[in-house]
Design an enzyme around this catalytic site. Structure first.
Site, PDB file in Angstrom:
ATOM      1  N   ASP A 113      -7.954  -5.391   0.052  1.00  0.00           N
ATOM      2  CA  ASP A 113      -8.463  -6.280  -1.004  1.00  0.00           C
ATOM      3  C   ASP A 113      -8.145  -7.738  -0.768  1.00  0.00           C
ATOM      4  OD1 ASP A 113      -7.645  -3.560  -3.049  1.00  0.00           O
ATOM      5  OD2 ASP A 113      -9.676  -4.315  -2.710  1.00  0.00           O
ATOM      6  N   HIS A 168       0.850  -1.191   0.000  1.00  0.00           N
ATOM      7  CA  HIS A 168       0.000   0.000   0.000  1.00  0.00           C
ATOM      8  C   HIS A 168       0.887   1.242   0.000  1.00  0.00           C
ATOM      9  CE1 HIS A 168      -3.166   2.817   1.160  1.00  0.00           C
ATOM     10  NE2 HIS A 168      -3.996   1.895   0.740  1.00  0.00           N
TER      11      HIS A 168
HETATM   12  C1  SDX Z   1      -6.233   0.003  -2.979  1.00  0.00           C
HETATM   13  O1  SDX Z   1      -4.348   4.505  -2.075  1.00  0.00           O
HETATM   14  C2  SDX Z   1      -5.302   3.898  -1.455  1.00  0.00           C
HETATM   15  O2  SDX Z   1      -5.706   4.264  -0.362  1.00  0.00           O
HETATM   16  C3  SDX Z   1      -5.912   2.718  -2.197  1.00  0.00           C
HETATM   17  C4  SDX Z   1      -6.937   1.880  -1.443  1.00  0.00           C
HETATM   18  C5  SDX Z   1      -8.200   2.654  -1.170  1.00  0.00           C
HETATM   19  O3  SDX Z   1      -8.891   2.300  -0.214  1.00  0.00           O
HETATM   20  O4  SDX Z   1      -8.544   3.548  -1.979  1.00  0.00           O
HETATM   21  O5  SDX Z   1      -6.379   1.431  -0.222  1.00  0.00           O
HETATM   22  C6  SDX Z   1      -7.361   0.662  -2.268  1.00  0.00           C
HETATM   23  O6  SDX Z   1      -5.978   0.330  -4.101  1.00  0.00           O
HETATM   24  C7  SDX Z   1      -5.400  -0.997  -2.238  1.00  0.00           C
HETATM   25  C8  SDX Z   1      -4.211  -1.540  -3.093  1.00  0.00           C
HETATM   26  C9  SDX Z   1      -4.733  -2.637  -4.036  1.00  0.00           C
HETATM   27  N1  SDX Z   1      -3.642  -3.005  -5.002  1.00  0.00           N
HETATM   28  C10 SDX Z   1      -3.020  -4.170  -4.908  1.00  0.00           C
HETATM   29  O7  SDX Z   1      -3.199  -5.000  -4.002  1.00  0.00           O
HETATM   30  C11 SDX Z   1      -2.042  -4.412  -6.047  1.00  0.00           C
HETATM   31  C12 SDX Z   1      -0.713  -4.947  -5.492  1.00  0.00           C
HETATM   32  N2  SDX Z   1      -0.039  -3.859  -4.756  1.00  0.00           N
HETATM   33  C13 SDX Z   1       0.946  -3.106  -5.464  1.00  0.00           C
HETATM   34  O8  SDX Z   1       0.754  -2.955  -6.823  1.00  0.00           O
HETATM   35  C14 SDX Z   1       1.398  -1.859  -4.713  1.00  0.00           C
HETATM   36  O9  SDX Z   1       1.679  -2.239  -3.430  1.00  0.00           O
HETATM   37  C15 SDX Z   1       0.499  -0.633  -4.698  1.00  0.00           C
HETATM   38  C16 SDX Z   1       0.078  -0.227  -6.058  1.00  0.00           C
HETATM   39  C17 SDX Z   1      -0.699  -0.872  -3.852  1.00  0.00           C
HETATM   40  C18 SDX Z   1       1.300   0.500  -4.065  1.00  0.00           C
HETATM   41  O10 SDX Z   1       2.366   0.756  -4.913  1.00  0.00           O
HETATM   42  P1  SDX Z   1       3.462   1.874  -4.559  1.00  0.00           P
HETATM   43  O11 SDX Z   1       3.133   2.606  -3.319  1.00  0.00           O
HETATM   44  O12 SDX Z   1       3.699   2.665  -5.797  1.00  0.00           O
HETATM   45  O13 SDX Z   1       4.710   1.004  -4.184  1.00  0.00           O
HETATM   46  P2  SDX Z   1       5.951   0.759  -5.119  1.00  0.00           P
HETATM   47  O14 SDX Z   1       5.497   0.292  -6.460  1.00  0.00           O
HETATM   48  O15 SDX Z   1       6.829   1.957  -5.028  1.00  0.00           O
HETATM   49  O16 SDX Z   1       6.633  -0.494  -4.378  1.00  0.00           O
HETATM   50  C19 SDX Z   1       7.725  -0.335  -3.508  1.00  0.00           C
HETATM   51  C20 SDX Z   1       8.493  -1.661  -3.614  1.00  0.00           C
HETATM   52  C21 SDX Z   1       8.853  -2.038  -5.052  1.00  0.00           C
HETATM   53  O17 SDX Z   1       9.982  -2.863  -4.998  1.00  0.00           O
HETATM   54  P3  SDX Z   1      11.480  -2.196  -5.264  1.00  0.00           P
HETATM   55  O18 SDX Z   1      11.367  -1.439  -6.576  1.00  0.00           O
HETATM   56  O19 SDX Z   1      11.709  -1.283  -4.075  1.00  0.00           O
HETATM   57  O20 SDX Z   1      12.402  -3.381  -5.338  1.00  0.00           O
HETATM   58  O21 SDX Z   1       7.634  -2.726  -3.155  1.00  0.00           O
HETATM   59  C22 SDX Z   1       7.402  -3.618  -4.235  1.00  0.00           C
HETATM   60  C23 SDX Z   1       7.699  -2.896  -5.501  1.00  0.00           C
HETATM   61  O22 SDX Z   1       8.076  -3.799  -6.545  1.00  0.00           O
HETATM   62  N3  SDX Z   1       5.994  -4.014  -4.151  1.00  0.00           N
HETATM   63  C24 SDX Z   1       5.539  -5.238  -4.341  1.00  0.00           C
HETATM   64  C25 SDX Z   1       4.158  -5.181  -4.120  1.00  0.00           C
HETATM   65  N4  SDX Z   1       3.820  -3.926  -3.796  1.00  0.00           N
HETATM   66  C26 SDX Z   1       4.954  -3.207  -3.817  1.00  0.00           C
HETATM   67  N5  SDX Z   1       6.182  -6.397  -4.691  1.00  0.00           N
HETATM   68  C27 SDX Z   1       5.390  -7.495  -4.820  1.00  0.00           C
HETATM   69  N6  SDX Z   1       4.052  -7.519  -4.606  1.00  0.00           N
HETATM   70  C28 SDX Z   1       3.407  -6.372  -4.258  1.00  0.00           C
HETATM   71  N7  SDX Z   1       2.106  -6.391  -4.044  1.00  0.00           N
END
Ligand code: SDX
Length: 432
Positions: free
Chosen positions: A366, A309
């Site tokens: 989720d 998140h």
């Molecule tokens: C919702 O914003 C809100 O409040 C949203 C929400 C709401 O109520 O409105 O809470 C609802 O959208 C919840 C999130 C649902 N999405 C998912 O479950 C999809 C999977 N999650 C990721 O795609 C991700 O965690 C996000 C999109 C939710 C957040 O992405 P960020 O904040 O842009 O994080 P990032 O991409 O900068 O990640 C930081 C690191 C990265 O690795 P490095 O580049 O540092 O090596 O963490 C890794 C990412 O690759 N990472 C994950 C991951 N989430 C982040 N790696 C594997 N699996 C994941 N789920």
């Protein structure tokens, strides 16, 4: 107003010049650097892809503490609201700014019932939509069409409140009708004898040949799940609703844009992706390790859906409640869903893995909701629609707050241009 609470000053030194910018503090001690004069004074813009460090507004609606895992709507903790309220009370709280009295709640319930039907002409939309259309695509189109059926939308207080009530009530009927269309069953109309969530369940699952027996445990679970989704400060879809509203577009058009934004798999669409991910793990013998390794692989774009998140760097408080609701519903229905076991195994494996620990990746809202929705009988493609029904009062409250904020203006971010510098025009005959 935020600017009435200046607590410090930040100095920016560029060459031999020093520029000072005020730092404000919100009611929960969050601090904001006011850079509204930055470009005029320094010629600089900020660079912050994804707005990770950028505050777009001040708001009194929802407070999140990502480190502590705190979520409050208008000051009330999410657990208190989920355990003690019905969804319509929380919708009232978000939009009106306070919990309703008993009389106000009864009046609100009557108004919601009064506005729960769709204009009969809208049925033509459903009937002529392509087979297999996603409910979110249908809902986005139906919501924006409300401004054609009810063009009298205006800024007058009674119109604002009526537009909000219309939307919150009709979104259920739209969701139910899109489901009935997908299974080729006749539409079931809302009933004045049923509560908000009873109507939602009944319109989806009742049919002319089979009454739907309302189970109080499922009705309470539906209320709780909608409450968990009701607002979440400046997430992507809420920011879209504010951005569209800031151009002067009407509430229906702004909410329609928010529905489209929510449908993305990285946002509200994740609850559908989680179920497909869990199904895939089950199809491969329940091996969660392979999925976790894929999620960690920098060369694989796959992400563990339902994890991570932008704000929560601890367990999403909503996920904790959703997990409890899930086990309660499965127990009540006597369902032993292997996907729940896989989800818990996946959570356990990820929470003990250095990759997830280092990046503070925890289950988000989720991760468990889909298992509950499926146990209730909803098909996977309805899950994000249920998220949208829950989020609607939050979007509306944020839209009105934006319109009432004297500091708000049309949203228009800047950019750092990195394209070609000026080129001389070459007529087509001379182009090689
Ligand atoms: C919702 O914003 C809100 O409040 C949203 C929400 C709401 O109520 O409105 O809470 C609802 O959208 C919840 C999130 C649902 N999405 C998912 O479950 C999809 C999977 N999650 C990721 O795609 C991700 O965690 C996000 C999109 C939710 C957040 O992405 P960020 O904040 O842009 O994080 P990032 O991409 O900068 O990640 C930081 C690191 C990265 O690795 P490095 O580049 O540092 O090596 O963490 C890794 C990412 O690759 N990472 C994950 C991951 N989430 C982040 N790696 C594997 N699996 C994941 N789920």
């Amino acid at each position: 107003m935020l600017e009435n609470n200046k607590v410090a000053t930040a100095d920016l030194v560029i060459g031999d010049k020093k520029f000072s910018y005020p730092i404000y503090e919100g009611t929960e001690k969050e601090r904001a650097l006011d850079i509204r004069k930055l470009r005029a004074e320094t010629g600089l813009i900020t660079y912050d892809p994804g707005f990770v460090n950028t505050g777009s507004c001040e708001s009194a609606i929802t407070f999140l503490d990502g480190e502590q895992g705190i979520l409050r709507y208008r000051g009330y903790d999410i657990l208190d609201l989920a355990e003690n309220c019905e969804f319509i009370e929380v919708a009232y709280l978000l939009i009106q700014g306070r919990l309703p009295t008993k009389a106000e709640r009864q009046r609100y319930a009557r108004l919601l019932n009064q506005h729960s039907m769709l204009h009969e002409d809208m049925q033509g939309f459903f009937r002529n939509y392509p087979e297999g259309a996603h409910p979110m695509a249908i809902a986005s189109a139906m919501v924006v069409s409300l401004s054609s059926f009810y063009p009298e939308i205006a800024d007058r207080e009674e119109e604002k409140s009526l537009a909000a009530t219309r939307l919150i009530s009709k979104i259920r009927t739209m969701a139910a009708f899109s489901y009935k269309k997908s299974v080729g069953e006749p539409f079931v109309y809302p009933s004045s004898k049923l509560t908000y969530c009873e109507n939602l369940l009944n319109m989806v699952f009742a049919s002319p040949v089979a009454d739907y027996k309302l189970d109080p445990v499922l009705v309470k679970a539906m209320n709780q799940l909608l409450i968990l989704h009701a607002d979440h400060e400046q997430n992507a879809s809420t920011s879209v609703v504010r951005m569209v509203g800031s151009t002067g577009a009407n509430l229906y058009a702004s909410i329609s844009a928010g529905i489209s934004a929510l449908s993305g798999p990285l946002h509200g669409g994740a609850n559908q992706e989680v179920m497909e991910m869990l199904e895939e793990i089950r199809a491969h013998g329940g091996d969660v390790d392979k999925m976790v390794e894929r999620a960690k692989d920098p060369n694989d774009s796959f992400r563990l859906f339902g994890f991570g998140h932008r704000v929560y760097k601890s367990y999403d408080p909503r996920a904790k409640i959703a997990k409890k609701v899930c086990t309660g519903v499965l127990e009540k229905l006597g369902i032993n869903d292997p996907l729940l076991d896989i989800a818990m195994k996946l959570e356990e494996r990820a929470l003990n893995d250095e990759y997830f620990i280092k990046r503070k990746l925890y289950p988000n809202v989720d991760f468990y909701t889909g298992i509950t929705y499926r146990a209730m009988g909803f098909p996977t493609n309805m899950f994000t629609m249920l998220f949208a029904i829950g989020r609607l009062p939050g979007w509306i409250a944020q839209w009105y707050e934006m319109h009432n904020d004297p500091n708000q203006k049309i949203g228009r971010p800047r950019q750092a241009y990195c394209g070609p510098t000026q080129l001389r025009y070459v007529p087509i005959e001379q182009r090689t």
